[in-house]
Design a protein around this motif. Sequence first.
Motif, PDB file in Angstrom:
ATOM      1  N   THR A 128      16.212   2.849   2.138  1.00 14.63           N
ATOM      2  CA  THR A 128      15.710   1.577   2.681  1.00 14.63           C
ATOM      3  C   THR A 128      14.413   1.213   1.966  1.00 14.63           C
ATOM      4  N   LYS A 129      14.267  -0.083   1.662  1.00 17.46           N
ATOM      5  CA  LYS A 129      13.089  -0.538   0.913  1.00 17.46           C
ATOM      6  C   LYS A 129      11.949  -0.910   1.857  1.00 17.46           C
ATOM      7  N   TYR A 130      10.726  -0.592   1.427  1.00 15.23           N
ATOM      8  CA  TYR A 130       9.555  -0.961   2.227  1.00 15.23           C
ATOM      9  C   TYR A 130       8.415  -1.354   1.296  1.00 15.23           C
ATOM     10  N   ALA A 131       7.442  -2.075   1.888  1.00 10.84           N
ATOM     11  CA  ALA A 131       6.203  -2.412   1.174  1.00 10.84           C
ATOM     12  C   ALA A 131       5.047  -2.198   2.135  1.00 10.84           C
ATOM     13  N   ILE A 132       3.863  -1.996   1.576  1.00  9.01           N
ATOM     14  CA  ILE A 132       2.655  -1.745   2.376  1.00  9.01           C
ATOM     15  C   ILE A 132       1.585  -2.743   1.971  1.00  9.01           C
ATOM     16  N   LEU A 133       0.993  -3.381   2.981  1.00 10.11           N
ATOM     17  CA  LEU A 133      -0.130  -4.290   2.726  1.00 10.11           C
ATOM     18  C   LEU A 133      -1.182  -4.030   3.817  1.00 10.11           C
ATOM     19  N   THR A 134      -2.202  -3.286   3.479  1.00  8.66           N
ATOM     20  CA  THR A 134      -3.208  -2.896   4.479  1.00  8.66           C
ATOM     21  C   THR A 134      -4.399  -3.854   4.470  1.00  8.66           C
ATOM     22  N   THR A 135      -5.207  -3.762   5.524  1.00  8.08           N
ATOM     23  CA  THR A 135      -6.544  -4.359   5.461  1.00  8.08           C
ATOM     24  C   THR A 135      -7.518  -3.182   5.494  1.00  8.08           C
ATOM     25  N   GLU A 136      -8.428  -3.166   4.532  1.00 14.66           N
ATOM     26  CA  GLU A 136      -9.334  -2.025   4.379  1.00 14.66           C
ATOM     27  C   GLU A 136     -10.758  -2.517   4.156  1.00 14.66           C
ATOM     28  N   ALA A 137     -11.719  -1.650   4.490  1.00 14.72           N
ATOM     29  CA  ALA A 137     -13.123  -1.987   4.270  1.00 14.72           C
ATOM     30  C   ALA A 137     -13.402  -2.064   2.767  1.00 14.72           C
TER      31      ALA A 137
END
Length: 160
Positions: A79-88
Amino acid sequence: MRIEYFHASKSGNGARVAEEFRQGMLARGVTVNVHHIRDATPSGLPPADLYLFSSPGRLGKPIRGMRRFLEKVALPAGTKYAILTTEAAPKPDKKTGLMPSDEEVAKWQRVRPIMSQILEDKGLVEVAEDKVFVTGLKGPLEEGWQQKVAAFEARIPVRS
Ligand SMILES: Cc1cc2nc3c(=O)[nH]c(=O)nc-3n(C[C@H](O)[C@H](O)[C@H](O)COP(=O)(O)O)c2cc1C
């Protein structure tokens, strides 16, 4: 194509990023369903072509709720996934005034590596990964964040 987007926004920045992504992808004809993880069941995620996961950082890690959520995710290998975080955003050293190098930041900033590791251990396949910075601990989002989200959208393979 359908994307299911799960975020764990605490102060609203991650939720804004998710909405921006949803609108941007809609303009490309892609439906993105955005959920906060508190409203989702990780063991029974709806079917999708791509899953997107987004977490705020805490002490160099994704917040605990997101770690637990990812650990309970039950999706087939491949299964395909992507990650988009919010970081300091990294800050200059107080003594030297120098910005830390990518290597120095990577020593304590482990938000995305931890998320990827949990998902890779389940056999999931990453298609894109990035972060949007917040300039204070609870925001606001960095200047030009919309362009960063747009650049991330462009990295998502779209099929009709
Ligand atoms: C107590 C505290 C600790 C934090 N620690 C980190 C951290 O270690 N790494 C990081 O990237 N961001 C850290 N942050 C900033 C969060 O990433 C930021 O609050 C979050 O991305 C904002 O997104 P949200 O508005 O969706 O919650 C911290 C914020 C707080 C309040």
